[in-house]
Scaffold this motif. Sequence first.
Motif, PDB file in Angstrom:
ATOM      1  N   MET A   1      30.040  23.673 -31.172  1.00 10.21           N
ATOM      2  CA  MET A   1      30.184  25.008 -31.704  1.00 10.21           C
ATOM      3  C   MET A   1      30.249  24.927 -33.219  1.00 10.21           C
ATOM      4  O   MET A   1      30.719  23.940 -33.777  1.00 10.21           O
ATOM      5  CB  MET A   1      31.393  25.694 -31.107  1.00 10.21           C
ATOM      6  N   ILE A   2      29.773  25.976 -33.856  1.00  3.91           N
ATOM      7  CA  ILE A   2      29.803  26.004 -35.312  1.00  3.91           C
ATOM      8  C   ILE A   2      31.111  26.671 -35.725  1.00  3.91           C
ATOM      9  O   ILE A   2      31.227  27.906 -35.774  1.00  3.91           O
ATOM     10  CB  ILE A   2      28.575  26.727 -35.893  1.00  3.91           C
ATOM     11  N   HIS A  42      31.067  31.399 -29.760  1.00  2.00           N
ATOM     12  CA  HIS A  42      30.523  30.553 -30.823  1.00  2.00           C
ATOM     13  C   HIS A  42      29.083  30.140 -30.551  1.00  2.00           C
ATOM     14  O   HIS A  42      28.704  29.893 -29.407  1.00  2.00           O
ATOM     15  CB  HIS A  42      31.369  29.283 -30.976  1.00  2.00           C
ATOM     16  N   VAL A  43      28.338  30.061 -31.622  1.00  4.06           N
ATOM     17  CA  VAL A  43      26.982  29.520 -31.586  1.00  4.06           C
ATOM     18  C   VAL A  43      27.103  28.010 -31.715  1.00  4.06           C
ATOM     19  O   VAL A  43      27.905  27.506 -32.499  1.00  4.06           O
ATOM     20  CB  VAL A  43      26.132  30.101 -32.741  1.00  4.06           C
ATOM     21  N   GLU A  44      26.351  27.282 -30.916  1.00  5.67           N
ATOM     22  CA  GLU A  44      26.343  25.818 -30.983  1.00  5.67           C
ATOM     23  C   GLU A  44      25.342  25.360 -32.044  1.00  5.67           C
ATOM     24  O   GLU A  44      24.383  26.070 -32.346  1.00  5.67           O
ATOM     25  CB  GLU A  44      25.941  25.227 -29.622  1.00  5.67           C
ATOM     26  N   ILE A  45      25.555  24.180 -32.581  1.00  2.00           N
ATOM     27  CA  ILE A  45      24.611  23.620 -33.545  1.00  2.00           C
ATOM     28  C   ILE A  45      23.249  23.472 -32.870  1.00  2.00           C
ATOM     29  O   ILE A  45      23.147  22.976 -31.750  1.00  2.00           O
ATOM     30  CB  ILE A  45      25.119  22.269 -34.091  1.00  2.00           C
ATOM     31  N   ALA A  51      20.457  33.320 -28.129  1.00  2.00           N
ATOM     32  CA  ALA A  51      20.626  32.472 -26.941  1.00  2.00           C
ATOM     33  C   ALA A  51      22.106  32.197 -26.685  1.00  2.00           C
ATOM     34  O   ALA A  51      22.551  32.154 -25.526  1.00  2.00           O
ATOM     35  CB  ALA A  51      19.851  31.168 -27.103  1.00  2.00           C
ATOM     36  N   ALA A  52      22.868  32.024 -27.742  1.00  2.00           N
ATOM     37  CA  ALA A  52      24.310  31.793 -27.597  1.00  2.00           C
ATOM     38  C   ALA A  52      24.981  33.003 -26.963  1.00  2.00           C
ATOM     39  O   ALA A  52      25.836  32.868 -26.083  1.00  2.00           O
ATOM     40  CB  ALA A  52      24.931  31.488 -28.955  1.00  2.00           C
ATOM     41  N   MET A  53      24.601  34.202 -27.414  1.00  2.00           N
ATOM     42  CA  MET A  53      25.202  35.403 -26.853  1.00  2.00           C
ATOM     43  C   MET A  53      24.865  35.552 -25.375  1.00  2.00           C
ATOM     44  O   MET A  53      25.733  35.846 -24.561  1.00  2.00           O
ATOM     45  CB  MET A  53      24.727  36.627 -27.656  1.00  2.00           C
ATOM     46  N   ILE A  54      23.619  35.298 -25.001  1.00  2.00           N
ATOM     47  CA  ILE A  54      23.229  35.371 -23.583  1.00  2.00           C
ATOM     48  C   ILE A  54      24.015  34.343 -22.767  1.00  2.00           C
ATOM     49  O   ILE A  54      24.524  34.649 -21.686  1.00  2.00           O
ATOM     50  CB  ILE A  54      21.705  35.166 -23.432  1.00  2.00           C
TER      51      ILE A  54
END
Length: 160
Positions: A1-2, A42-45, A51-54
């Motif tokens: 996660m960022i 969280h958005v991954e690196i 795509a993170a939200m989905i």
Amino acid sequence: MIAFERNGLQFDFRASGIVIHCDHVLLVRIEQFPSWFLPGGHVEIGELADAAMIREMREETGMSVEIDRLVWVVENFFTLDGKRHQELGFFYLVTPPPEVTQLDVGKEFYSKEENGTPLIFRWHRLDTLKDLNIFPSFLKTGLCALPTSITHIVQRDPTD
């Protein structure tokens, strides 16, 4: 996660879903905190924000949503439990799956984050958001009148 901390400031990159159905919006809160917010995470690196939200919506709610459009890019500055945060958030309007036809208004359903934190979900009527403890606070009015184009918002807590 960022997510990382530097010089006493926590930075997080998040993506959230705006799920509106029958004049209700799906909100979530963490069990130990009173504020409601939009589901997401969280958005991954190396991962795209959409795509993170989905992924987060599927993991937390079991719903497979489809993205309609990006609504807001939000720079959010706040303090939580005495810790200063800077959050970059992408907020997407999404279409819920067809099986979301019946709303249990006022009824909560539960899930857990991957770290085991209990999450409480509830459908809230849009016309009641002004009286709700919702975070970030611009959502109280923003969710009732979504902009037609991508809007950049800078939100600062009064304490920040």
